[in-house]
Design a protein around this motif. Structure first.
Motif, short mmCIF file in Angstrom:
data_model
loop_
_atom_site.label_atom_id
_atom_site.label_comp_id
_atom_site.label_asym_id
_atom_site.label_seq_id
_atom_site.Cartn_x
_atom_site.Cartn_y
_atom_site.Cartn_z
N LEU A 11 0.83 -1.20 0.00
CA LEU A 11 0.00 0.00 0.00
C LEU A 11 0.86 1.26 0.00
O LEU A 11 0.60 2.21 -0.73
N LYS A 43 -9.30 6.71 -2.13
CA LYS A 43 -9.11 5.62 -1.17
C LYS A 43 -9.66 4.31 -1.73
O LYS A 43 -9.04 3.25 -1.59
N ILE A 44 -10.81 4.39 -2.36
CA ILE A 44 -11.41 3.19 -2.96
C ILE A 44 -10.53 2.65 -4.09
O ILE A 44 -10.33 1.44 -4.20
N LYS A 46 -7.32 2.90 -4.36
CA LYS A 46 -6.16 2.26 -3.75
C LYS A 46 -6.50 0.86 -3.27
O LYS A 46 -5.73 -0.09 -3.46
N LEU A 47 -7.68 0.72 -2.65
CA LEU A 47 -8.09 -0.61 -2.18
C LEU A 47 -8.32 -1.56 -3.35
O LEU A 47 -7.98 -2.74 -3.26
N LEU A 48 -8.89 -1.05 -4.43
CA LEU A 48 -9.13 -1.90 -5.60
C LEU A 48 -7.81 -2.37 -6.24
O LEU A 48 -7.74 -3.48 -6.77
N GLU A 49 -6.81 -1.51 -6.18
CA GLU A 49 -5.50 -1.90 -6.71
C GLU A 49 -4.88 -3.02 -5.87
O GLU A 49 -4.13 -3.85 -6.37
N LEU A 50 -5.19 -3.03 -4.58
CA LEU A 50 -4.65 -4.05 -3.68
C LEU A 50 -5.43 -5.36 -3.72
O LEU A 50 -4.93 -6.39 -3.27
N ALA A 51 -6.65 -5.34 -4.22
CA ALA A 51 -7.52 -6.52 -4.17
C ALA A 51 -6.87 -7.78 -4.74
O ALA A 51 -6.91 -8.83 -4.10
N LEU A 54 -4.28 -9.01 -2.26
CA LEU A 54 -4.91 -9.54 -1.06
C LEU A 54 -5.47 -10.94 -1.30
O LEU A 54 -5.35 -11.83 -0.47
#
Length: 64
Positions: A11, A43-44, A46-51, A54
């Motif tokens: 992240l 923020k969303i 960034k989370l989608l890029e990490l999905a 994860l």
């Protein structure tokens, strides 16, 4: 815990995508309310890029 630390590192290392850069460029021209929405959208993103990471690491225990 090691997996979680890897995700946190990912992240921090993630650069800004084109979509994030576009939103940041538009932000000063928007109302205060819409600027808050831009922050939420970033923020969303960034989370989608990490999905995918994860999911691969198993940190979320099969949720994704």
């Amino acid at each position: 815990i090691a997996r979680l630390m890897t995700v946190i590192g990912k992240l921090k290392d993630s650069g800004k995508s084109e979509n994030q850069r576009l939103l940041l460029a538009l932000k000063p021209h928007l109302s205060q309310e819409r600027q808050k929405r831009v922050d939420t959208a970033i923020k969303i993103l960034k989370l989608l890029e990490l999905a995918p990471f994860l999911k691969e690491s198993g940190v979320l225990g099969g949720i994704l």
